[in-house]
Enzyme design. Structure first.
Site, short mmCIF file in Angstrom:
data_model
loop_
_atom_site.label_atom_id
_atom_site.label_comp_id
_atom_site.label_asym_id
_atom_site.label_seq_id
_atom_site.Cartn_x
_atom_site.Cartn_y
_atom_site.Cartn_z
N CYS A 41 105.21 -18.32 5.69
CA CYS A 41 105.42 -19.14 4.51
C CYS A 41 106.85 -19.72 4.48
CB CYS A 41 105.09 -18.34 3.26
SG CYS A 41 104.73 -19.37 1.81
N HIS A 51 99.79 -16.85 4.36
CA HIS A 51 99.98 -15.41 4.13
C HIS A 51 98.91 -14.61 4.87
CE1 HIS A 51 102.74 -15.60 0.44
NE2 HIS A 51 102.56 -16.85 0.82
N GLU A 72 98.70 -11.50 5.29
CA GLU A 72 98.37 -10.22 4.66
C GLU A 72 97.25 -10.38 3.64
OE1 GLU A 72 100.30 -12.21 1.52
OE2 GLU A 72 100.93 -12.03 3.61
#
Length: 396
Positions: free
Chosen positions: A264, A356, A358
């Site tokens: 990001c 992202h 995750e």
């Protein structure tokens, strides 16, 4: 937990910098909040959105109409608090009915002092932002909803623009924090905290890193002091063009040939360290349903995004880094608008993505990137070991 949210009759108004006004009801804390109004298209995962430090300085509008039915719990926060500057929803859930909930969303907003508004046509606001671009706005609720309309607009128009803001200091840790590896240990990882999320730390620890989350003020000497096997730049809020110190630090990392992974905001800073520019998107990408093409595999991934800026680099072919770091290619491309969504350096051990991986609230299409980073670090350690042995033996 089963809890009820009682709709309020307290007034509230959303005011955009172009003079648009949307009357609704107070939601969360009462008062005034100012920030950049953006929309998030996720159908779920609002707790992860609210606690994502990347949203600092932004008033977040949820495009999903019904928000709050799963409440808030103590297991899913991505950070120590709610970071959004304000919150806009259409229909708050009247009942919290998830067994994991500890409190209602409304109670959490009040606890963290987040001023919100409900009961407005969020579709109309979203369409206006898509047409005119992200803009400054203000939510005025309770007694502040009765302020003179010209005064409300003046406050909105005098609020700072997101472009040019460096917000890292507001969200970064004050002192280093260490999470031990939970997988087979590789070594120490230096994570520059520009707004890191807990799910990112957990994923890195699971890949065998002792995760050292460092304040955004650290120097390269501070990084070297932990004897890292690699460096990671996190997500975070603000304009990458206003983060010259972080770019300079990253150039020292690249000069030392330490393996690097950025996500990001970290992708934007890698772009600038390599010598590319960045620019502000009209209304950005926010939500957990953004399609991205992995150019290496041809696979389309549905990914989680939260960014209002992007890297300006050629989408096709291989180019030389303007700052002398060898060949670079754009590795991932956003399929909605052809925005750069990833960079890969071919002559130094560095890569990044604009989203992202995750994705605690899902989807998990991009989680493999943590494995790719682990493999890069292990490969780098394997190639460095013979050189270290040669040095110890006098080059024999």
């Amino acid at each position: 937990m089963t809890s009820a949210f009682h709709p309020t009759t307290d007034p509230a108004v959303l005011v955009l910098e172009d003079g648009s006004r949307y009357a609704g009801r107070a939601y969360g804390a009462r008062g005034t909040t100012l920030g950049e109004v953006v929309f998030s298209t996720g159908m779920t995962g609002y707790q992860e959105t609210l606690t994502d430090p990347s949203y600092a300085g932004q008033i977040v509008l949820q495009t999903a109409p019904h928000i709050g039915n799963t409440g808030m719990n103590g297991e899913d926060p991505e950070s120590r608090r709610i970071w959004v500057a304000g919150y806009i929803v259409r229909d708050p859930s009247r009942v919290v009915s998830n067994w994991r909930a500890d409190e209602s969303l409304d109670d959490a907003l009040v606890r963290d002092g987040i001023v919100g508004i409900s009961g407005i046509d969020t579709r109309a606001v979203t369409r206006r932002i898509r047409s005119e671009g992200s803009m400054r706005g203000g939510v005025f609720s309770g007694a502040d909803a009765a302020l003179d309309a010209d005064e409300q607009l003046r406050r909105v128009q005098e609020a700072p623009q997101m472009a040019g803001q460096n917000l890292s200091a507001a969200v970064s840790v004050a002192a280093a924090e260490v999470t031990p590896a939970t997988g087979e240990r590789i070594g120490n990882l230096a994570v520059l905290d520009l707004g890191v999320k807990q799910a990112t730390i957990d994923n890195l620890a699971a890949r065998g890193f002792d995760v050292h989350v460092l304040p955004q003020t650290v120097t390269f000497a501070d990084i070297q002091a932990i004897d890292p096997v690699a460096v990671f730049y996190s997500n975070g809020p603000g304009d990458p063009a206003a983060s010259g110190d972080h770019v300079g630090l990253l150039r020292e990392v690249l000069d030392a040939r330490l393996p690097f992974f950025g996500i990001c905001f970290g992708n934007q800073l890698l772009g600038r360290a390599l010598g590319f520019g960045t620019y502000k998107l009209p209304f950005g990408h926010r939500g957990i349903n953004q399609p991205v093409l992995d150019k290496a595999t041809g696979r389309v991934e549905i990914t989680a995004h939260n960014h209002g800026f992007a890297v300006d680099a050629p989408l096709e072919g291989t180019v030389d880094s303007p700052n002398g770091y060898g060949r670079v290619e754009v590795s991932h491309v956003g399929l909605n608008d052809n925005v750069v969504e990833g960079l890969r350096a071919l002559d130094i051990p560095a890569f990044s993505v604009q989203y992202h991986p995750e994705a605690a609230a899902g989807p998990h299409d991009a989680n493999y990137l943590f494995d790719r980073f682990r493999d890069l670090v292990v490969s780098d350690l394997d190639t460095r070991a013979p050189r270290a042995l040669d040095h110890r033996e006098g080059g024999k």
